[in-house]
Motif scaffolding. Structure first.
Motif, mmCIF file in Angstrom:
data_model
loop_
_atom_site.group_PDB
_atom_site.id
_atom_site.type_symbol
_atom_site.label_atom_id
_atom_site.label_comp_id
_atom_site.label_asym_id
_atom_site.label_seq_id
_atom_site.Cartn_x
_atom_site.Cartn_y
_atom_site.Cartn_z
ATOM 1 N N MET A 303 23.816 30.800 -35.968
ATOM 2 C CA MET A 303 24.812 31.714 -36.500
ATOM 3 C C MET A 303 25.234 32.787 -35.816
ATOM 4 O O MET A 303 24.106 33.642 -35.242
ATOM 5 N N GLY A 304 26.329 33.373 -35.782
ATOM 6 C CA GLY A 304 26.993 34.475 -34.960
ATOM 7 C C GLY A 304 27.046 34.252 -33.403
ATOM 8 O O GLY A 304 27.549 35.179 -32.634
ATOM 9 N N PHE A 305 27.043 32.928 -33.238
ATOM 10 C CA PHE A 305 27.491 32.323 -31.726
ATOM 11 C C PHE A 305 28.471 31.476 -31.848
ATOM 12 O O PHE A 305 28.662 30.701 -32.741
ATOM 13 N N GLY A 306 29.482 31.659 -30.844
ATOM 14 C CA GLY A 306 30.570 30.699 -30.763
ATOM 15 C C GLY A 306 31.694 31.189 -31.360
ATOM 16 O O GLY A 306 31.758 32.294 -32.045
ATOM 17 N N HIS A 307 32.918 30.874 -30.723
ATOM 18 C CA HIS A 307 34.076 31.304 -31.353
ATOM 19 C C HIS A 307 35.374 30.411 -30.814
ATOM 20 O O HIS A 307 35.260 29.833 -29.783
ATOM 21 N N ARG A 308 36.415 30.415 -31.859
ATOM 22 C CA ARG A 308 37.348 29.457 -31.607
ATOM 23 C C ARG A 308 38.279 29.954 -30.348
ATOM 24 O O ARG A 308 38.623 29.168 -29.504
ATOM 25 N N VAL A 309 38.231 31.262 -30.064
ATOM 26 C CA VAL A 309 39.156 31.689 -29.227
ATOM 27 C C VAL A 309 38.177 32.318 -27.782
ATOM 28 O O VAL A 309 38.563 31.963 -26.738
ATOM 29 N N TYR A 310 37.306 33.144 -28.095
ATOM 30 C CA TYR A 310 36.341 33.820 -27.100
ATOM 31 C C TYR A 310 35.708 32.747 -26.369
ATOM 32 O O TYR A 310 34.743 32.354 -27.004
ATOM 33 N N LYS A 311 35.703 32.564 -25.164
ATOM 34 C CA LYS A 311 34.828 31.490 -24.340
ATOM 35 C C LYS A 311 34.003 32.202 -23.338
ATOM 36 O O LYS A 311 33.433 31.443 -22.546
ATOM 37 N N LEU A 343 16.841 36.088 -28.565
ATOM 38 C CA LEU A 343 17.558 34.875 -29.042
ATOM 39 C C LEU A 343 18.691 34.912 -28.000
ATOM 40 O O LEU A 343 19.240 33.771 -27.299
ATOM 41 N N GLU A 344 19.463 35.923 -27.768
ATOM 42 C CA GLU A 344 20.705 35.776 -26.982
ATOM 43 C C GLU A 344 20.223 35.497 -25.572
ATOM 44 O O GLU A 344 20.993 34.770 -24.983
ATOM 45 N N ARG A 345 19.299 36.008 -24.976
ATOM 46 C CA ARG A 345 18.880 35.992 -23.330
ATOM 47 C C ARG A 345 18.565 34.430 -23.416
ATOM 48 O O ARG A 345 19.103 33.714 -22.557
ATOM 49 N N ILE A 346 17.857 34.016 -24.264
ATOM 50 C CA ILE A 346 17.155 32.435 -24.250
ATOM 51 C C ILE A 346 18.422 31.448 -24.213
ATOM 52 O O ILE A 346 18.804 30.650 -23.321
ATOM 53 N N ALA A 347 19.406 31.626 -25.273
ATOM 54 C CA ALA A 347 20.529 30.898 -25.481
ATOM 55 C C ALA A 347 21.600 30.844 -24.346
ATOM 56 O O ALA A 347 21.912 30.103 -24.035
ATOM 57 N N LEU A 348 21.874 32.120 -23.872
ATOM 58 C CA LEU A 348 22.854 32.347 -22.492
ATOM 59 C C LEU A 348 22.317 31.623 -21.472
ATOM 60 O O LEU A 348 23.116 31.581 -20.487
ATOM 61 N N PHE A 353 24.297 25.820 -24.581
ATOM 62 C CA PHE A 353 25.382 26.718 -25.146
ATOM 63 C C PHE A 353 26.108 27.311 -23.986
ATOM 64 O O PHE A 353 27.407 27.476 -24.155
ATOM 65 N N ILE A 354 25.814 26.847 -22.584
ATOM 66 C CA ILE A 354 26.678 27.516 -21.544
ATOM 67 C C ILE A 354 27.764 26.512 -21.495
ATOM 68 O O ILE A 354 28.945 26.678 -21.585
ATOM 69 N N LYS A 355 27.182 25.044 -21.740
ATOM 70 C CA LYS A 355 28.456 24.046 -21.628
ATOM 71 C C LYS A 355 29.594 24.108 -22.609
ATOM 72 O O LYS A 355 30.612 24.038 -22.486
ATOM 73 N N ARG A 356 29.000 24.572 -23.794
ATOM 74 C CA ARG A 356 29.897 24.755 -24.998
ATOM 75 C C ARG A 356 30.590 26.102 -25.176
ATOM 76 O O ARG A 356 31.236 26.324 -26.078
ATOM 77 N N LYS A 357 30.226 27.052 -23.971
ATOM 78 C CA LYS A 357 30.874 28.230 -24.047
ATOM 79 C C LYS A 357 30.495 29.050 -25.363
ATOM 80 O O LYS A 357 31.271 29.652 -25.902
ATOM 81 N N LEU A 358 29.313 29.002 -25.875
ATOM 82 C CA LEU A 358 28.820 29.753 -26.975
ATOM 83 C C LEU A 358 28.139 31.144 -26.647
ATOM 84 O O LEU A 358 27.298 31.064 -25.897
ATOM 85 N N TYR A 359 28.782 32.330 -27.060
ATOM 86 C CA TYR A 359 28.250 33.520 -26.854
ATOM 87 C C TYR A 359 28.331 34.375 -28.102
ATOM 88 O O TYR A 359 28.924 33.815 -29.051
ATOM 89 N N PRO A 360 27.559 35.481 -28.168
ATOM 90 C CA PRO A 360 27.338 36.121 -29.447
ATOM 91 C C PRO A 360 28.926 36.602 -29.644
ATOM 92 O O PRO A 360 29.674 36.966 -28.922
ATOM 93 N N ASN A 361 29.297 36.475 -31.231
ATOM 94 C CA ASN A 361 30.431 36.920 -31.520
ATOM 95 C C ASN A 361 30.330 38.164 -32.468
ATOM 96 O O ASN A 361 29.178 38.541 -32.378
ATOM 97 N N VAL A 362 31.325 38.612 -33.101
ATOM 98 C CA VAL A 362 31.363 39.865 -33.657
ATOM 99 C C VAL A 362 30.252 39.984 -34.786
ATOM 100 O O VAL A 362 29.663 40.866 -35.177
ATOM 101 N N ASP A 363 29.815 38.806 -35.288
ATOM 102 C CA ASP A 363 28.814 38.761 -36.417
ATOM 103 C C ASP A 363 27.332 38.898 -36.088
ATOM 104 O O ASP A 363 26.431 38.980 -36.851
#
Ligand code: SDX
Length: 428
Positions: A303-311, A343-348, A353-363
């Motif tokens: 939760m708090g990762f990924g976004h429809r627009v921000y890649k 969590l951000e450091r490991i996920a990035l 997560f890299i393949k799916r372009k999942l980054y921390p979002n506003v939430d």
């Protein structure tokens, strides 16, 4: 041949069509001429969840998902968050220009003098159970304001619209604070017109028996910045609901209530509350790898990762992260930040997560700040709805004044049975 065109051949009929390309789009209605016979309805575009469909033209908010750019009326979000107040940005979003000194002064006066709620609305809110979720209370109470201001249904009257817009911006913090006070069994605190927008919100939330509430200026400024960052975000789920409900000429109170209902979903504005629950569930840094593995195995989302627009990154997350440091200097460290950062450091670094372009979002970080400031997770989405009310109203007004827009009514691809013989009860 005109360059800005698309030529398509329908292999069913060998017919070729040339369609104009305008602003990087082809009009869906231009596809209807592509038919196999005179009684053929013509081609439609099929786009579940509108992954690649522009629903409107807008000059309010610009997002570049690849470059992580967010601009309100052309101004970079970084500048606005740094140099404006939320009400200044609200004026910009609604009127298209930054206010001068006198415009801002009268705008702030107007909003400040629309913070009170009718006493019947207070009584309405008292009907909720003590443990009612603040978002359920907010959605219902905003809808109930439609009964207090029946003149709001005259949505084509610009002056009337502006009056309702001021009321909604002024009253959202009051409704939000009352939903919190209700949930903790404290008496309601009425607005204090001496205070700024964020300070008054904090006053209505947290004033106890002191004669005058004094907000911590660092926390009040952090709240104002968070309001700026959450004010608008082009055609997100809840804004699309606002435009759709508003396109039927429903009044702005009912339209905002519908938009807030959409925002409450955990995939949208409800994510900030879920982020805190996720961090609580993870508990310690040592548990992070196992949690991430569970997500990668398809059990839940980060939760708090990924976004429809921000890649690449959500520019708002960067600003929120910086604001968190200023808040923690006042509130003391929130240990959850360490877990979030790890969590951000490991996920990035993780291929999934890299393949799916999942980054921390506003939430992802906003909830950590809210908790440090003193908000309960149940209130986090309410804190999103307060500023996003400005974006919803700006987009609603743009829709109403756009000659291309009419009642929103998508088509469908029917996959069910046809012309069935009715089966009387005795035969079923
Ligand atoms: C907001 O639209 C806006 O502008 C929204 C918003 C605003 O200001 O209005 O920015 C506010 O809503 C921010 C988003 C808050 N939501 C969350 O943080 C919830 C977690 N995120 C996801 O649910 C998701 O990333 C969405 C909903 C945000 C975006 O979903 P998409 O664009 O439909 O992406 P998807 O679900 O199609 O995912 C693509 C892939 C899938 O994997 P595969 O099926 O290809 O194997 O990425 C995976 C998804 O399973 N994925 C995630 C994930 N998000 C997507 N996997 C793990 N964790 C995640 N968070």
């Amino acid at each position: 041949m005109e360059v800005n065109t698309l030529t398509v051949t329908d292999n069913r009929t060998d017919q070729t069509y040339t369609l104009p390309i305008v602003d990087g789009t082809v009009r869906s209605m231009d596809m209807r001429q592509i038919r196999t016979s005179d009684d053929d309805f013509g081609l439609m575009m099929y786009d579940p969840a509108f992954m690649n469909t522009a629903s409107c033209r807008s000059n309010i908010t610009y997002i570049d998902g690849e470059r992580g750019i967010l601009e309100y009326r052309g101004y970079p979000i970084e500048e606005l968050a740094e140099r404006c107040t939320f009400l200044e940005v609200a004026y910009l979003l609604l009127f298209g220009e930054l206010p001068n000194e006198s415009q801002l002064k009268s705008w702030v006066y107007e909003i400040t003098h629309h913070t009170m709620l009718h006493e019947t609305t207070r009584q309405f809110m008292e009907g909720f159970r003590y443990d009612a979720h603040p978002m359920a209370m907010l959605v219902s109470t905003v809808a109930a304001l439609s009964a207090v201001y029946p003149e709001a249904k005259h949505v084509h009257d610009a002056e009337n619209r502006l009056q309702q817009i001021k009321r909604l911006i002024g009253k959202m913090p009051t409704v939000a604070a009352m939903s919190y006070r209700h949930s903790v069994g404290f008496p309601y605190v009425y607005p204090d017109n001496d205070l700024s927008y964020p300070e008054n919100f904090m006053n209505m939330l947290w004033k106890m028996v002191e004669p005058k509430y004094a907000a911590n200026p660092v926390l009040a400024r952090a709240l104002d910045i968070l309001f700026i960052l959450h004010a608008d975000h082009e055609q997100n789920c809840s804004t699309s609901v606002m435009r759709s409900v508003g396109s039927a000429l429903a009044d702005p109170y009912l339209s905002v209530a519908a938009a807030a209902a959409a925002l409450s979903g955990p995939l949208h504005g409800g994510a900030n509350e879920e982020v805190l629950r996720m961090l609580d569930e993870i508990g310690t840094k040592e548990n992070i790898p196992a949690y991430i593995q569970r997500v990668k195995n398809g059990h839940g989302k980060l939760m708090g990762f990924g976004h429809r627009v921000y890649k690449n990154f959500d520019p708002r997350a960067k600003i929120i992260k910086r604001t968190a440091e200023e808040v923690f200097r006042v509130t003391g460290h929130n240990p959850k930040l360490e877990i979030a950062l790890e969590l951000e450091r490991i996920a990035l670094q993780d291929e999934y997560f890299i393949k799916r372009k999942l980054y921390p979002n506003v939430d992802f970080y906003s909830g950590i700040i809210y908790q440090a400031v003193g908000f309960k997770p149940e209130l986090f989405t309410v804190l999103f709805a307060i500023p996003r009310t400005v974006g919803w109203l700006a987009q609603w007004q743009e829709m109403l004044t756009d000659s291309e827009q009419k009642i929103s009514r998508p088509r469908q691809v029917y996959t069910g049975q046809r012309s069935r013989r009715f089966v009387p009860m005795e035969e079923r």
